[in-house]
Design a protein around this motif. Structure first.
Motif, PDB file in Angstrom:
ATOM      1  N   GLY A  57      14.215 -20.912  22.191  1.00 47.34           N
ATOM      2  CA  GLY A  57      13.609 -22.021  21.481  1.00 47.34           C
ATOM      3  C   GLY A  57      12.928 -22.973  22.430  1.00 47.34           C
ATOM      4  N   ALA A  58      12.318 -24.020  21.839  1.00 45.77           N
ATOM      5  CA  ALA A  58      11.669 -25.039  22.647  1.00 45.77           C
ATOM      6  C   ALA A  58      11.811 -26.364  21.936  1.00 45.77           C
ATOM      7  CB  ALA A  58      10.194 -24.716  22.820  1.00 45.77           C
ATOM      8  N   GLU A  59      12.117 -27.409  22.696  1.00 47.79           N
ATOM      9  CA  GLU A  59      12.132 -28.744  22.093  1.00 47.79           C
ATOM     10  C   GLU A  59      10.764 -29.374  22.297  1.00 47.79           C
ATOM     11  OE1 GLU A  59      15.190 -31.463  23.412  1.00 47.79           O
ATOM     12  OE2 GLU A  59      14.482 -33.040  22.051  1.00 47.79           O
ATOM     13  N   ALA A  60      10.185 -29.867  21.206  1.00 47.36           N
ATOM     14  CA  ALA A  60       8.896 -30.565  21.271  1.00 47.36           C
ATOM     15  C   ALA A  60       9.147 -32.009  21.678  1.00 47.36           C
ATOM     16  CB  ALA A  60       8.214 -30.510  19.905  1.00 47.36           C
ATOM     17  N   GLY A 109       1.576 -13.139  18.484  1.00 44.67           N
ATOM     18  CA  GLY A 109       2.453 -12.038  18.849  1.00 44.67           C
ATOM     19  C   GLY A 109       3.468 -12.371  19.934  1.00 44.67           C
ATOM     20  N   LEU A 110       3.650 -13.646  20.218  1.00 41.96           N
ATOM     21  CA  LEU A 110       4.674 -14.021  21.197  1.00 41.96           C
ATOM     22  C   LEU A 110       6.057 -13.847  20.567  1.00 41.96           C
ATOM     23  CD1 LEU A 110       2.812 -17.118  22.656  1.00 41.96           C
ATOM     24  CD2 LEU A 110       3.425 -15.026  23.901  1.00 41.96           C
ATOM     25  N   PRO A 111       7.089 -13.666  21.398  1.00 44.83           N
ATOM     26  CA  PRO A 111       8.428 -13.468  20.841  1.00 44.83           C
ATOM     27  C   PRO A 111       8.835 -14.648  19.956  1.00 44.83           C
ATOM     28  CG  PRO A 111       8.459 -13.455  23.265  1.00 44.83           C
ATOM     29  CD  PRO A 111       7.056 -13.663  22.856  1.00 44.83           C
ATOM     30  N   PRO A 112       9.496 -14.375  18.822  1.00 41.48           N
ATOM     31  CA  PRO A 112       9.868 -15.466  17.904  1.00 41.48           C
ATOM     32  C   PRO A 112      10.846 -16.442  18.551  1.00 41.48           C
ATOM     33  CG  PRO A 112      10.812 -13.363  17.188  1.00 41.48           C
ATOM     34  CD  PRO A 112       9.936 -13.072  18.355  1.00 41.48           C
ATOM     35  N   ILE A 113      10.498 -17.713  18.516  1.00 50.53           N
ATOM     36  CA  ILE A 113      11.389 -18.751  19.024  1.00 50.53           C
ATOM     37  C   ILE A 113      11.424 -19.867  17.996  1.00 50.53           C
ATOM     38  CG2 ILE A 113      10.960 -18.321  21.487  1.00 50.53           C
ATOM     39  CD1 ILE A 113       9.170 -20.981  21.219  1.00 50.53           C
ATOM     40  N   SER A 114      12.461 -20.680  18.055  1.00 56.02           N
ATOM     41  CA  SER A 114      12.464 -21.814  17.153  1.00 56.02           C
ATOM     42  C   SER A 114      11.972 -23.037  17.898  1.00 56.02           C
ATOM     43  CB  SER A 114      13.861 -22.016  16.564  1.00 56.02           C
ATOM     44  OG  SER A 114      14.573 -22.948  17.320  1.00 56.02           O
ATOM     45  N   VAL A 115      11.273 -23.911  17.176  1.00 52.55           N
ATOM     46  CA  VAL A 115      10.793 -25.133  17.789  1.00 52.55           C
ATOM     47  C   VAL A 115      11.614 -26.287  17.213  1.00 52.55           C
ATOM     48  CG1 VAL A 115       8.897 -25.578  16.164  1.00 52.55           C
ATOM     49  CG2 VAL A 115       8.716 -26.370  18.510  1.00 52.55           C
ATOM     50  N   ALA A 116      12.100 -27.151  18.113  1.00 47.35           N
ATOM     51  CA  ALA A 116      12.958 -28.254  17.692  1.00 47.35           C
ATOM     52  C   ALA A 116      12.201 -29.572  17.737  1.00 47.35           C
ATOM     53  CB  ALA A 116      14.191 -28.328  18.592  1.00 47.35           C
ATOM     54  N   VAL A 117      12.315 -30.338  16.658  1.00 47.97           N
ATOM     55  CA  VAL A 117      11.604 -31.611  16.529  1.00 47.97           C
ATOM     56  C   VAL A 117      12.621 -32.748  16.401  1.00 47.97           C
ATOM     57  CG1 VAL A 117      10.076 -32.932  14.983  1.00 47.97           C
ATOM     58  CG2 VAL A 117       9.589 -30.527  15.461  1.00 47.97           C
ATOM     59  N   LEU A 147      12.145 -23.369  12.580  1.00 52.39           N
ATOM     60  CA  LEU A 147      12.061 -24.819  12.771  1.00 52.39           C
ATOM     61  C   LEU A 147      13.465 -25.387  12.849  1.00 52.39           C
ATOM     62  CD1 LEU A 147      10.545 -27.569  12.822  1.00 52.39           C
ATOM     63  CD2 LEU A 147      10.731 -27.591  10.315  1.00 52.39           C
ATOM     64  N   GLU A 148      13.668 -26.223  13.855  1.00 56.02           N
ATOM     65  CA  GLU A 148      14.945 -26.921  13.959  1.00 56.02           C
ATOM     66  C   GLU A 148      14.674 -28.415  13.968  1.00 56.02           C
ATOM     67  OE1 GLU A 148      18.181 -25.427  16.323  1.00 56.02           O
ATOM     68  OE2 GLU A 148      18.223 -27.285  17.466  1.00 56.02           O
ATOM     69  N   LEU A 149      15.478 -29.172  13.245  1.00 58.11           N
ATOM     70  CA  LEU A 149      15.342 -30.626  13.265  1.00 58.11           C
ATOM     71  C   LEU A 149      16.510 -31.212  14.042  1.00 58.11           C
ATOM     72  CD1 LEU A 149      14.256 -31.172   9.543  1.00 58.11           C
ATOM     73  CD2 LEU A 149      12.797 -31.004  11.583  1.00 58.11           C
ATOM     74  N   GLU A 150      16.197 -32.082  14.999  1.00 58.01           N
ATOM     75  CA  GLU A 150      17.235 -32.724  15.802  1.00 58.01           C
ATOM     76  C   GLU A 150      17.542 -34.095  15.212  1.00 58.01           C
ATOM     77  OE1 GLU A 150      16.691 -32.717  20.004  1.00 58.01           O
ATOM     78  OE2 GLU A 150      16.422 -30.543  20.092  1.00 58.01           O
ATOM     79  N   LEU A 151      18.760 -34.233  14.722  1.00 57.85           N
ATOM     80  CA  LEU A 151      19.178 -35.480  14.099  1.00 57.85           C
ATOM     81  C   LEU A 151      20.103 -36.215  15.061  1.00 57.85           C
ATOM     82  CD1 LEU A 151      20.171 -33.720  10.762  1.00 57.85           C
ATOM     83  CD2 LEU A 151      17.919 -34.606  11.402  1.00 57.85           C
ATOM     84  N   LEU A 173      16.178 -25.527   2.525  1.00 60.31           N
ATOM     85  CA  LEU A 173      14.841 -25.070   2.937  1.00 60.31           C
ATOM     86  C   LEU A 173      14.939 -23.984   4.012  1.00 60.31           C
ATOM     87  CD1 LEU A 173      12.900 -28.461   3.410  1.00 60.31           C
ATOM     88  CD2 LEU A 173      12.896 -26.975   1.392  1.00 60.31           C
ATOM     89  N   CYS A 174      16.163 -23.755   4.517  1.00 56.05           N
ATOM     90  CA  CYS A 174      16.416 -22.750   5.562  1.00 56.05           C
ATOM     91  C   CYS A 174      15.996 -23.188   6.960  1.00 56.05           C
ATOM     92  CB  CYS A 174      15.791 -21.395   5.240  1.00 56.05           C
ATOM     93  SG  CYS A 174      16.511 -20.670   3.780  1.00 56.05           S
ATOM     94  N   VAL A 175      15.828 -24.492   7.199  1.00 55.62           N
ATOM     95  CA  VAL A 175      15.579 -24.932   8.571  1.00 55.62           C
ATOM     96  C   VAL A 175      16.933 -25.110   9.267  1.00 55.62           C
ATOM     97  CG1 VAL A 175      13.451 -26.131   7.919  1.00 55.62           C
ATOM     98  CG2 VAL A 175      15.570 -27.425   8.074  1.00 55.62           C
ATOM     99  N   SER A 176      16.920 -25.074  10.611  1.00 56.73           N
ATOM    100  CA  SER A 176      18.150 -25.322  11.360  1.00 56.73           C
ATOM    101  C   SER A 176      18.274 -26.805  11.662  1.00 56.73           C
ATOM    102  CB  SER A 176      18.141 -24.578  12.696  1.00 56.73           C
ATOM    103  OG  SER A 176      17.960 -23.221  12.477  1.00 56.73           O
TER     104      SER A 176
END
Ligand code: C2E
Ligand code: MG
Ligand code: MG
Ligand code: MG
Length: 292
Positions: A57-60, A109-117, A147-151, A173-176
Motif C-alpha cells: 500500500g501507500a499513504e497519500a 497494470g501495476l501490482p494492486p496496492i491500497s492507497v491510504a488517505v 482504498l483505506e481511510l485513516e481515522l 462500501l468495502c473500504v478499509s
C-alpha cells in the motif's frame, strides 16, 4: 511607571499579533486558491508487508508547493485548514486525487496496492463522509478494497456514536479503515471493539525508542498483541533502522512504513518503485537476511 511600560508592551504585542493575524489571513487566502486551482500535490509513502517484504500500500501525504515558501509540509498548513474549515475542500480534493491516482496505477497494470488517505476529525463533523466516499469511488471506478481511510482517535472521541455509525457504513462500501497514530489519543479501549476497523497504526513516537527504551518496547509489543486479539492488523509507523525492523519482526508486527524502506515519494518515483518490484529485505530472527 509600571503601568506605562505595560501599556507600551501591550501596544507592541498588539502590533505583533496584528501582523500575525494578517499573515494568517494571507496564507488562508492562498491555500483556498491553491485548492481551487488544484495546485496541491500528493506524495506517496510505501507500506510493506513484514513477512513477504512486498509493497502492499501507500499513504497519500499532501504537500503544498508554495511560490514563496517552497514545498510546504502538512504540519505548516493542515492546522490552518482545520481551523478555517478549508479542510473540507482540501480533504475532498485529496480523496479524489488519491482514488484517481490508484485507479490510474491499476489501469497501467501495476501490482494492486491500497492507497491510504488521512481524514481529520473536522471532516467527520462537517460533511457526509460516507456519501462523499461513495460518490468518489463511483466517479473514479476504483475498487473500494483498494482504498483505506485513516481515522484518528480524536475523530472517534468527538462524537463516538456518530463515529461508530459512520465506520459501519464505510465498511459497507468495502473500504478499509485504520486508526492512525494509535496510542497517542485518549480513546477508551472498550470502544475499540465497537469500531469497525481493520488495522492499528502504531504511532511513530513509540517506534522511535523501541530499541533503547523498555517502556516503548512494551507498549509496541502490547499494541501488536491487542490488534491481533481483536483480529486487526498492526502497522508500525516511522521505522528508520534495521534494529527497529528486527524488533518489530520479533513481536510479529504485520506491516511497516518508514524511512528505512522509503520516504514519501513523488508520483513518478513511486511508480518507478512499484514497477521495479523492490522488496524489503526482512532480517530473520537469527540475523541472516531472508526473502521468504
Ligand atoms: P501521519 O498520518 O501520521 O503520517 C505520517 C507522517 O510521518 C508523514 O509526515 C511522514 O512523512 C512521516 N514519516 C513517515 N516515516 C517516517 C520516518 O521513518 N521518520 C520520520 N521522522 N517521519 C516519518 P508528513 O507528510 O509531514 O505528514 C504529517 C501529518 O500531516 C500526517 O501524519 C497527517 O496527520 C497529516 N496529513 C498529511 N496529509 C494529510 C491529508 O491529506 N489530510 C489530512 N487531514 N491530514 C494529512
Ligand atoms: Mg496517516
Ligand atoms: Mg500516522
Ligand atoms: Mg503520526
Amino acid at each position: 511607571k509600571a503601568k506605562m511600560e505595560g501599556g507600551k508592551r501591550f501596544r507592541f504585542y498588539a502590533r505583533e499579533m496584528n501582523a500575525r493575524a494578517l499573515e494568517r489571513m494571507d496564507l488562508e487566502h492562498e491555500l483556498r486558491q491553491a485548492i481551487e486551482r488544484g495546485e496541491l500535490e500528493l506524495h506517496y509513502q510505501p507500506q510493506v508487508d513484514l513477512r513477504g517484504g512486498q509493497v502492499i500500500g501507500a499513504e497519500a501525504l499532501v504537500r503544498w508547493p508554495h511560490p514563496a515558501h517552497g514545498l510546504m509540509m502538512p504540519g505548516a498548513f493542515i492546522p490552518l485548514a482545520e481551523e478555517s474549515g478549508l479542510i473540507v475542500e482540501l480533504g475532498e480534493w485529496v480523496l479524489r486525487r488519491a482514488c484517481l491516482q490508484n485507479r490510474a496505477w491499476q489501469d497501467a497494470g501495476l501490482p494492486p496496492i491500497s492507497v491510504a488517505v488521512n481524514l481529520s476529525a473536522r471532516q467527520f463533523a462537517a460533511c457526509d463522509l460516507v456519501s462523499l466516499t461513495d460518490g468518489i469511488l463511483r466517479e473514479t471506478g476504483l475498487n473500494p478494497n483498494l482504498l483505506e481511510l485513516e481515522l484518528t482517535e480524536s475523530a472517534a472521541m468527538l462524537d463516538t456514536t456518530a463515529f461508530i455509525k459512520a465506520t459501519k457504513r464505510l465498511k459497507d462500501l468495502c473500504v478499509s479503515l485504520s486508526l492512525d497514530d494509535f496510542g497517542t489519543g485518549f480513546s477508551s479501549l472498550s470502544y475499540l471493539r465497537r469500531f469497525d476497523i481493520d488495522r492499528l497504526k502504531i504511532d511513530r513516537s513509540f517506534v522511535r525508542d523501541i530499541v533503547h527504551d523498555p517502556d516503548s518496547a512494551a507498549i509496541v509489543t502490547t499494541i501488536v498483541a491487542l490488534a491481533h486479539n481483536l483480529n486487526l492488523a498492526a502497522l508500525a509507523e516511522g521505522v528508520e533502522t534495521e534494529a527497529q525492523l528486527r524488533f518489530l519482526r520479533s513481536c510479529d508486527c504485520d506491516e511497516i512504513q518508514g524511512y528505512y524502506f522509503s520516504r514519501p515519494l513523488t508520483v513518478a518515483d513511486f511508480e518507478r518503485l512499484l514497477a521495479s518490484a523492490r522488496r524489503l529485505q526482512v532480517p530473520s530472527e537469527d540475523g541472516t537476511e531472508s526473502k521468504r
